[in-house]
Structure formats: structure tokens, C-alpha cells
Design a protein around this motif. Sequence first.
Motif, PDB file in Angstrom:
ATOM      1  N   ASP A  70      85.358 -20.325  16.857  1.00  0.00           N
ATOM      2  CA  ASP A  70      85.246 -19.000  16.220  1.00  0.00           C
ATOM      3  C   ASP A  70      84.016 -18.936  15.315  1.00  0.00           C
ATOM      4  OD1 ASP A  70      85.951 -16.384  15.643  1.00  0.00           O
ATOM      5  OD2 ASP A  70      87.238 -16.943  13.960  1.00  0.00           O
TER       6      ASP A  70
ATOM      7  N   ARG B 109      75.277 -15.730  12.360  1.00  0.00           N
ATOM      8  CA  ARG B 109      74.375 -15.159  13.349  1.00  0.00           C
ATOM      9  C   ARG B 109      72.913 -15.367  12.967  1.00  0.00           C
ATOM     10  NH1 ARG B 109      78.420 -15.713  15.488  1.00  0.00           N
ATOM     11  NH2 ARG B 109      79.742 -14.191  16.556  1.00  0.00           N
TER      12      ARG B 109
ATOM     13  N   THR C 229      80.845 -17.705  13.419  1.00  0.00           N
ATOM     14  CA  THR C 229      80.561 -16.385  12.853  1.00  0.00           C
ATOM     15  C   THR C 229      79.133 -16.221  12.356  1.00  0.00           C
ATOM     16  OG1 THR C 229      81.377 -17.141  10.701  1.00  0.00           O
ATOM     17  CG2 THR C 229      82.969 -16.040  12.150  1.00  0.00           C
TER      18      THR C 229
END
Length: 218
Positions: free
Chosen positions: A159, A163, A161
Motif C-alpha cells: 500500500d 508519489r 503512498t
Amino acid sequence: MSITVDVVLPCLDEAEALPWVLARVPAGWRAVVVDNGSTDGSPELARSLGATVVHEPRRGFGAACHAGLLAADAEYVCFCDCDASLDPGLLPDFVRRIAVGEADLVLGRRRTRARGAWPLHARAGNLALAAMLRRRTGLRLHDLGPLRAARRKDLLGLDLTDRRSGYPLQMVVRAADAGWSVAEVDVPYLPRAGKSKVTGTWRGTWQAVHDMRAVLRE
């Protein structure tokens, strides 16, 4: 049963390097070039050379890498810079180590083979982050290099996250927290083609370190 592998290649104005990089993607593997806003014809060139091209309008190394991961459908996913500084032809050994159970995540430890391939400020930033990573996770790693491989389903399970520049570090931190076995393999690091977008300047390096320190504070 043969294994399937996708190689994610984040790309921002890398027309000069693309022919060299794509020619070295192992036969039978799919090259997924993630265009992050190029203006030099990189996506058209990559497509003409047989790559699958994905467009990610959000600027950021992590945004491009994750778009490639989501676009991949192979059992194994590899990541490689698209600037000819790293050879994707080395990746079969990475995948083999995962397939036989030696590791869950394999990272390339960059070893310079030419003067100027790795600027001093970028190397210093990398060493500092590697030291912080060891304190945070206990992993005895020396580099956070972008040449890496893992199973796609496992990567999606992390997962991720981030960027921006923290994406590679977040991958390692979350893998360590999940109990993954992480291995490091020496790879030659060559002078890149064209100008670096991140570590080619002190400012770019500072921004990368800033992003990665934020990941370590999670």
C-alpha cells in the motif's frame, strides 16, 4: 510454467537513452515505459521500439513508478531508471533470487565504473539515508538504488503512498516492517545519458533527502 516479468521504466525526457535501455530488457519480458510529461518525443520513441507506454500526468518519481506497478500484470515486477545509468539486462538474476526463495525484494547496490557517474553530493545523501534506514529497520543496506525486483502482488500489498522521491525508500521500509527478506546485489552504475532531474544538483538531492526523511518519520 514460465514466469512473467514486467520492467517499469519511469521516463521524463529520456529519448537519448531509450534505445540503449530498451535493447537490454530481457527477451520475453515486457517494458512498461511510464511517461511523466516528456516533451522530447520519448513516449512515441518508446512505443516504436516495442514498449508499452503509460502516461502519468502527476509529476514525481513515485507517481511514475506506481503508475507502472498498477499497469503491470506479470507475476514479477522490476524497476529500472530509464537514463542508461543502470542495465536492465542484469535483472534476471534478481528475479531468480526471488523465485527460488532467497529474497522477497532484491535491490541493486550501485558501484561506479566511470568518473562522474555518481556526483559526490548524491552519494553523500544516499549514504546518510542508508544509515537512517539501518537504524529504522535493522536492514544492513548500503544503497537505495532504483534497480529492484519483487512479486507484483506483494508490492501492491505494501500500500505504497509516496508519489515523490520517497517512493523507493517507502518500499524498503514497509517491506522490512512486513518481515520481508531484502537482498542487495552489486551492479555497475554508469554515467547517465542527458541531465539528471533529481540528483544532478544539490537542490534536487536535498529535495530527495527531504522526501525520504519524511518517509522515515512515518
